[in-house]
Write an enzyme that holds these catalytic residues in place. Structure first.
Site, PDB file in Angstrom:
ATOM      1  CB  SER A 174      -1.888  -0.272   2.099  1.00  0.00           C
ATOM      2  OG  SER A 174      -0.914   0.701   2.368  1.00  0.00           O
ATOM      3  CG  HIS A 201      -3.620   2.383   4.504  1.00  0.00           C
ATOM      4  ND1 HIS A 201      -2.983   1.249   4.942  1.00  0.00           N
ATOM      5  CD2 HIS A 201      -4.748   2.486   5.251  1.00  0.00           C
ATOM      6  CE1 HIS A 201      -3.682   0.687   5.913  1.00  0.00           C
ATOM      7  NE2 HIS A 201      -4.774   1.413   6.104  1.00  0.00           N
ATOM      8  CG  ASP A 294      -5.623  -1.227   8.624  1.00  0.00           C
ATOM      9  OD1 ASP A 294      -6.180  -1.373   9.734  1.00  0.00           O
ATOM     10  OD2 ASP A 294      -6.080  -0.475   7.734  1.00  0.00           O
TER      11      ASP A 294
END
Length: 353
Positions: A174, A201, A294
């Site tokens: 991310s 992300h 995540d």
């Protein structure tokens, strides 16, 4: 960490050459009492000067500006007075490519410019922009990637048992991910013998541009994954905008619009679970810099199936959230600085003997 509030608002400098776009962005930020616009720059030179003088907690950065563009301004800020920078860009191809370079130069995130109150999604997108700025303002930025005098050996979390020869690499990341991916892929050869699947992300509209940027600046072939296409060695498959990325048991990319996992689509957990079920002990998973957790649940499943789990270390992570929770859970076979990851992947992928 100090949480911005109406009595202690987050101080922001807005850099945007268009008076109309700048006024819109300033009004969006001023709608939140926890955000305070302390300076407005019409070009990159003004942005650098204002950051030196006002010492804001965050900068929103346009890309195409006169005198000095957003890329060079980001480089100057990160070198001279490191401050969290969020790029606010159009989806024009040239701007996307420059935005990706700004991420490599130290910007933390890229967001799409809002079109205005006439858009039906204006309020939702405005909230997302403000939420992103608050999250990025908490990131401790550095002048450059930390360098190691020597590569540290991997630190096993548990004693690994017999392992299958790897057949695939799955990566989730991310905040800070584009720059980390650039570093890793630049150091892998074009004939790297495994396919690589990537969940990054990133704001809607930027996945395709990021893939093209990585394809143009690294030896590997990088593309957005297409549902059902066979996975090939030396090719990186990036998750499409707002779609999960997985893999089938016969080695094909799976692009899915299934519900978000933990609030994310694409999701690292979705990717790691699919990889574990398709490849089992022949899986290699890599968790890189990023906020949140995540990927954690998916890596539990992958690890239980005998796959290898690699995690980026804290010193070289822009944000240690995603790798940190994996390491804390005891799931990482190796904890590696960014500059050691590509060499470790090459070693794992090398044929026996």
């Amino acid at each position: 960490m100090t949480v911005p509030s109406s009595s202690n608002p987050l101080r922001v400098v807005v850099a945007e050459d268009s008076p109309t776009a700048r006024r819109l962005l300033v009004e969006i930020l001023r709608a939140d009492p926890g955000l305070e616009v302390v300076g407005e720059a019409r070009d990159g030179l003004e942005a650098v000067e204002l950051v030196h003088r006002l010492r804001p907690q965050l900068v929103t950065m346009d890309i195409q500006m006169p005198h000095m563009d957003g890329l060079e301004a980001t480089r100057r800020i990160m070198t001279e007075v490191p401050t969290p920078v969020v790029v606010v860009s159009t989806l024009v191809e040239r701007d996307i490519q420059t935005s990706m370079s700004a991420l490599r130069a130290g910007a933390l995130a890229v967001l799409q410019k809002l079109v205005g109150p006439e858009s039906p999604d204006f309020e939702r997108e405005s909230r997302h922009l403000r939420d992103t700025l608050r999250a990025m303002s908490a990131v401790k930025v550095v002048r450059h990637w930390p360098q190691r005098a020597s590569v540290l050996p991997p630190r096993p979390a548990v004693a690994p048992g017999p392992r299958s020869r790897p057949a695939v690499v799955a990566i989730a990341t991310s905040t800070g991910g584009p720059a980390a991916l650039h570093r890793i892929f630049s150091e892998l050869p074009a004939d790297f013998p495994l396919p690589i699947l990537v969940v990054q992300h990133i704001a809607l509209g930027f996945a395709e541009g990021m893939a093209r940027w990585l394809d143009s600046v690294t030896p590997l072939k990088v593309k957005v994954a297409e549902d059902g296409e066979p996975l090939k060695p030396g090719t990186v498959y990036v998750a499409a905008d707002d779609r999960h990325l997985g893999v089938t048991t016969d080695g094909r990319a799976q692009v899915s619009n299934a519900a978000p996992v933990g609030g994310f689509r694409p999701s690292g957990t979705f990717l790691f679970r699919a990889t574990a079920r398709a490849y089992g002990a022949a899986s290699v998973a890599l968790i890189l810099t990023g906020m949140g957790q995540d990927g954690l649940d998916g890596l539990r499943e992958l690890r239980q199936g005998g796959g290898r789990v690699l995690a980026q270390d804290e010193a070289t992570s822009v944000v240690f959230g995603m790798p940190g929770v994996v390491i804390a859970a005891g799931l990482a076979d190796a904890v590696l600085p960014l500059d050691a990851i590509s060499a470790h992947l090459k070693e794992l992928a090398a044929p026996p003997g």
